[in-house]
Enzyme design. Structure first.
Site, PDB file in Angstrom:
ATOM      1  CB  SER A  75       3.638   2.834  10.769  1.00 18.89           C
ATOM      2  OG  SER A  75       4.247   1.674  11.294  1.00 18.89           O
ATOM      3  CB  THR A  76       4.439   3.461  15.520  1.00 21.51           C
ATOM      4  OG1 THR A  76       5.273   2.454  14.972  1.00 21.51           O
ATOM      5  CG2 THR A  76       4.398   3.338  17.034  1.00 21.51           C
TER       6      THR A  76
ATOM      7  CG  HIS B 215       3.183  -0.291   8.485  1.00 25.68           C
ATOM      8  ND1 HIS B 215       4.232   0.581   8.651  1.00 25.68           N
ATOM      9  CD2 HIS B 215       2.971  -0.358   7.146  1.00 25.68           C
ATOM     10  CE1 HIS B 215       4.623   1.027   7.474  1.00 25.68           C
ATOM     11  NE2 HIS B 215       3.877   0.471   6.545  1.00 25.68           N
TER      12      HIS B 215
ATOM     13  CG  MET C 200      10.197   3.895  13.334  1.00 22.65           C
ATOM     14  SD  MET C 200      10.737   5.345  14.250  1.00 22.65           S
ATOM     15  CE  MET C 200      12.503   5.093  14.231  1.00 22.65           C
TER      16      MET C 200
ATOM     17  CG  ASP D 139       5.685   1.854   3.613  1.00 21.75           C
ATOM     18  OD1 ASP D 139       5.975   1.866   2.402  1.00 21.75           O
ATOM     19  OD2 ASP D 139       4.695   1.252   4.067  1.00 21.75           O
TER      20      ASP D 139
END
Length: 351
Positions: free
Chosen positions: A165-166, A191, A285, A288
């Site tokens: 993600s991030t 993501h 973050m 998931d």
């Protein structure tokens, strides 16, 4: 607890007003100043010392990317880019992430006021994440990785699965860029909103020895190829068709607030590849992917998490480690090599 100090740089007076409304509507942050262009922003940064900058990509007097490059070199700070959903906008946004921006939000194409206010919680979450991000970790990812040695051809049943993600766009580049042509097939869930993953995959395809593409429903999964889940629209799963692996795209509800979800990918890999897979959870973050990685490990796959020192945000790896889903914690610079070492062994010994 002190509030996160935010500075907005945007040539649109409406966007500056909306960002101010959004930021000030959250009790843990405040908009300390706004600037119509980077030249004004330079003085405001010195005066207010913001903790997070929101930066429009396209502006007069100085291009957003030029400003970002100078900022990260001279006065590094967490930056969230505000991007348009155009093809050119996605290319520029990916370049901004390469230069060190932590994350980005997209401007709605219609109904700017209503659209931006609907994004309020997402924007606030990205600002909070940026305020906690490790900027030195993004520098690690930006260093060009050394190519890995060619490897013997493995059976087509071997598979690598990656979730992020991030901070993940640069971490994924760092993992994929040195991989040799003979490596097993790779499935990736990052993501990202709709409209960005194709540009992301195309950029990686130009940089890597292996072929990288946005995944298509029903296509056969081949060694030496990486498949990126389409952003925002659907989940990606590993499926079987006879002796072959294929891609399945599902238009389901968000899982863990994400679509595509890392958990959905990892759970399908646990079901269909088992001990023939290696799973890797990278910077990001939230949680998931943690449960899916645990299911992979329980199915006999070897599992890894990126270490805290090299993560821009350690949330997803931390959750997976706490759940007992991880065989090995690895620095970003070594993940590609460790993935290939484990998949070459077949079923690896537990550490």
């Amino acid at each position: 607890m002190s509030k996160i100090k935010v500075l907005c740089v945007d040539d649109s007076a409406l966007m500056r007003q909306l960002m101010t409304e959004i930021v000030n509507s959250h009790s843990d942050m405040e908009m300390v100043a706004v600037a119509p262009d980077p030249l004004v922003a330079r003085d405001l940064i010195k005066k207010f010392e913001p903790q997070v900058l929101t930066l429009d990509v396209e502006m007069p007097r100085m291009d957003g990317l030029d400003f970002l490059e100078k900022l990260m070199r001279l006065r590094p700070m967490p930056v969230v880019m505000v991007s348009s959903l155009t093809g050119n906008g996605s290319e520029i946004t990916l370049k901004a992430l390469e230069l060190g921006a932590v994350d980005f939000v997209t401007k709605p194409q219609l109904g700017i006021r209503e659209g931006m206010l609907a994004y309020s919680e997402i924007i606030a979450e990205k600002i909070r994440t940026a305020a906690r991000a490790r900027l030195n970790a993004s520098k690690v990812a930006s260093a060009p990785p050394a190519p890995l040695a060619r490897m013997p051809l493995l059976g087509s049943e071997k598979l690598l699965a990656i979730g992020a993600s991030t901070g993940g766009t640069e971490a994924i580049r760092h993992v994929l860029q040195p991989l040799p042509l003979g490596c097993p097939a790779i499935m990736i869930t990052q993501h990202m909103p709709a409209g960005f993953t194709r540009s992301f995959a195309d950029r990686l395809n130009k940089l890597c020895q292996i072929a990288v593409k946005e995944a298509e429903d029903g296509e056969r999964i081949l060694p030496g190829h990486a498949y990126v889940a389409p952003g925002g629209e659907c989940h990606m799963e590993l499926a079987r068709s006879g002796a072959n692996y294929t891609v399945r795209l599902l238009h389901g509800d968000p899982v863990n607030r994400h679509r595509p979800s890392v958990d959905v990918l990892f759970q399908s890999v646990a079901r269909n590849a088992g001990r023939n897979a290696v799973g890797v959870i990278l910077t990001g973050m939230g949680g998931d992917g943690a449960n899916g990685l645990l299911q992979m490990r329980q199915a006999g796959a070897y599992t890894m998490a990126q270490d805290e020192a090299s993560c821009v945000v350690f949330g997803m790896p931390r959750e997976a480690i706490a759940l007992g889903a991880v065989d090995e914690v690895v620095g970003l610079q070594n993940i590609g090599q460790r993935m290939l070492a484990q998949v070459s062994k077949g079923q690896a010994l537990r550490i």
